[in-house]
Design a protein around this motif. Structure first.
Motif, PDB file in Angstrom:
ATOM      1  N   LYS A  16       3.871  26.869   4.499  1.00  0.00           N
ATOM      2  CA  LYS A  16       4.912  26.327   3.617  1.00  0.00           C
ATOM      3  C   LYS A  16       6.027  25.679   4.430  1.00  0.00           C
ATOM      4  N   ALA A  17       6.435  26.353   5.506  1.00  0.00           N
ATOM      5  CA  ALA A  17       7.518  25.825   6.337  1.00  0.00           C
ATOM      6  C   ALA A  17       7.111  24.506   6.986  1.00  0.00           C
ATOM      7  N   ILE A  18       5.906  24.437   7.495  1.00  0.00           N
ATOM      8  CA  ILE A  18       5.415  23.208   8.126  1.00  0.00           C
ATOM      9  C   ILE A  18       5.379  22.075   7.105  1.00  0.00           C
ATOM     10  N   LYS A  19       4.875  22.361   5.901  1.00  0.00           N
ATOM     11  CA  LYS A  19       4.824  21.335   4.854  1.00  0.00           C
ATOM     12  C   LYS A  19       6.219  20.848   4.491  1.00  0.00           C
ATOM     13  N   ALA A  20       7.180  21.783   4.422  1.00  0.00           N
ATOM     14  CA  ALA A  20       8.557  21.408   4.082  1.00  0.00           C
ATOM     15  C   ALA A  20       9.159  20.496   5.150  1.00  0.00           C
ATOM     16  N   VAL A  21       8.928  20.811   6.406  1.00  0.00           N
ATOM     17  CA  VAL A  21       9.457  19.986   7.500  1.00  0.00           C
ATOM     18  C   VAL A  21       8.819  18.606   7.470  1.00  0.00           C
ATOM     19  N   ARG A  22       7.518  18.549   7.269  1.00  0.00           N
ATOM     20  CA  ARG A  22       6.826  17.244   7.221  1.00  0.00           C
ATOM     21  C   ARG A  22       7.327  16.410   6.045  1.00  0.00           C
ATOM     22  N   GLN A  23       7.536  17.062   4.902  1.00  0.00           N
ATOM     23  CA  GLN A  23       8.031  16.345   3.723  1.00  0.00           C
ATOM     24  C   GLN A  23       9.418  15.773   4.009  1.00  0.00           C
ATOM     25  N   GLU A  24      10.273  16.560   4.630  1.00  0.00           N
ATOM     26  CA  GLU A  24      11.625  16.104   4.962  1.00  0.00           C
ATOM     27  C   GLU A  24      11.575  14.934   5.932  1.00  0.00           C
ATOM     28  N   LYS A  25      10.691  14.995   6.921  1.00  0.00           N
ATOM     29  CA  LYS A  25      10.561  13.897   7.876  1.00  0.00           C
ATOM     30  C   LYS A  25      10.101  12.618   7.182  1.00  0.00           C
ATOM     31  N   ARG A  26       9.173  12.766   6.236  1.00  0.00           N
ATOM     32  CA  ARG A  26       8.696  11.577   5.493  1.00  0.00           C
ATOM     33  C   ARG A  26       9.823  10.955   4.701  1.00  0.00           C
ATOM     34  N   GLN A  27      10.659  11.784   4.102  1.00  0.00           N
ATOM     35  CA  GLN A  27      11.766  11.271   3.288  1.00  0.00           C
ATOM     36  C   GLN A  27      12.810  10.585   4.156  1.00  0.00           C
ATOM     37  N   GLN A  28      13.007  11.077   5.367  1.00  0.00           N
ATOM     38  CA  GLN A  28      13.976  10.487   6.274  1.00  0.00           C
ATOM     39  C   GLN A  28      13.441   9.214   6.927  1.00  0.00           C
ATOM     40  N   GLY A  29      12.138   9.211   7.198  1.00  0.00           N
ATOM     41  CA  GLY A  29      11.534   8.097   7.938  1.00  0.00           C
ATOM     42  C   GLY A  29      11.155   7.013   7.067  1.00  0.00           C
ATOM     43  N   VAL A  80       0.862  -1.184   0.000  1.00  0.00           N
ATOM     44  CA  VAL A  80       0.000   0.000   0.000  1.00  0.00           C
ATOM     45  C   VAL A  80       0.899   1.236   0.000  1.00  0.00           C
ATOM     46  N   PRO A  81       0.584   2.253  -0.814  1.00  0.00           N
ATOM     47  CA  PRO A  81       1.406   3.468  -0.850  1.00  0.00           C
ATOM     48  C   PRO A  81       1.519   4.126   0.523  1.00  0.00           C
ATOM     49  N   ASP A  82       2.672   4.762   0.761  1.00  0.00           N
ATOM     50  CA  ASP A  82       2.958   5.348   2.072  1.00  0.00           C
ATOM     51  C   ASP A  82       1.904   6.349   2.523  1.00  0.00           C
ATOM     52  N   ASP A  83       1.386   7.164   1.601  1.00  0.00           N
ATOM     53  CA  ASP A  83       0.406   8.171   2.017  1.00  0.00           C
ATOM     54  C   ASP A  83      -0.880   7.514   2.516  1.00  0.00           C
ATOM     55  N   GLU A  84      -1.251   6.391   1.924  1.00  0.00           N
ATOM     56  CA  GLU A  84      -2.437   5.679   2.397  1.00  0.00           C
ATOM     57  C   GLU A  84      -2.179   5.016   3.746  1.00  0.00           C
ATOM     58  N   VAL A  85      -0.966   4.497   3.916  1.00  0.00           N
ATOM     59  CA  VAL A  85      -0.591   3.902   5.202  1.00  0.00           C
ATOM     60  C   VAL A  85      -0.630   4.975   6.279  1.00  0.00           C
ATOM     61  N   GLN A  86      -0.067   6.147   5.969  1.00  0.00           N
ATOM     62  CA  GLN A  86      -0.065   7.238   6.939  1.00  0.00           C
ATOM     63  C   GLN A  86      -1.487   7.627   7.310  1.00  0.00           C
ATOM     64  N   TYR A  87      -2.387   7.665   6.343  1.00  0.00           N
ATOM     65  CA  TYR A  87      -3.792   7.983   6.598  1.00  0.00           C
ATOM     66  C   TYR A  87      -4.410   6.956   7.556  1.00  0.00           C
ATOM     67  N   MET A  88      -4.141   5.677   7.308  1.00  0.00           N
ATOM     68  CA  MET A  88      -4.685   4.627   8.162  1.00  0.00           C
ATOM     69  C   MET A  88      -4.112   4.729   9.570  1.00  0.00           C
ATOM     70  N   ILE A  89      -2.823   5.024   9.668  1.00  0.00           N
ATOM     71  CA  ILE A  89      -2.192   5.172  10.976  1.00  0.00           C
ATOM     72  C   ILE A  89      -2.824   6.319  11.738  1.00  0.00           C
ATOM     73  N   ASN A  90      -3.037   7.435  11.050  1.00  0.00           N
ATOM     74  CA  ASN A  90      -3.652   8.596  11.694  1.00  0.00           C
ATOM     75  C   ASN A  90      -5.020   8.254  12.253  1.00  0.00           C
ATOM     76  N   ILE A  91      -5.792   7.485  11.500  1.00  0.00           N
ATOM     77  CA  ILE A  91      -7.115   7.077  11.976  1.00  0.00           C
ATOM     78  C   ILE A  91      -6.990   6.171  13.195  1.00  0.00           C
ATOM     79  N   LEU A  92      -6.070   5.209  13.141  1.00  0.00           N
ATOM     80  CA  LEU A  92      -5.886   4.306  14.276  1.00  0.00           C
ATOM     81  C   LEU A  92      -5.446   5.064  15.523  1.00  0.00           C
TER      82      LEU A  92
END
Length: 86
Positions: free
Chosen positions: A73-86, A19-31
């Motif tokens: 924009k700054a928040i989105k950039a930080v979240r994107q960087e965290k996703r790439q690292q994680g 399952v694509p990461d964005d969908e997994v993240q969505y499911m995790i958020n719900i859980l």
């Protein structure tokens, strides 16, 4: 959130592990949203400290001329960087 994601991925059947990461993240958020907290909520002191820090951050943002769009924009950039690292 990485440990939660790993735990969640282990619970998935093999066929769903692709399952694509964005969908997994969505499911995790719900859980996480619907699961019962395992620790107590923040105390009044912790919340007061949080509010003081937020007020200072907002004041600083005004002083340096950041707009809400800049902050978003700054928040989105930080979240994107965290996703790439994680």
């Amino acid at each position: 959130m990485t440990a939660v994601k790993e735990q969640f991925m282990q619970m998935l059947p093999q066929s769903l592990s692709e399952v694509p990461d964005d969908e997994v993240q969505y499911m995790i958020n719900i859980l996480v949203k619907w699961s019962k907290p395992k620790s107590k909520s923040a105390t009044d002191d912790e919340f007061s400290e949080y509010k003081i820090k937020m007020k200072k951050s907002q004041q600083w943002a005004k002083e340096v001329g950041l707009t809400p769009e800049d902050i978003t924009k700054a928040i989105k950039a930080v979240r994107q960087e965290k996703r790439q690292q994680g």
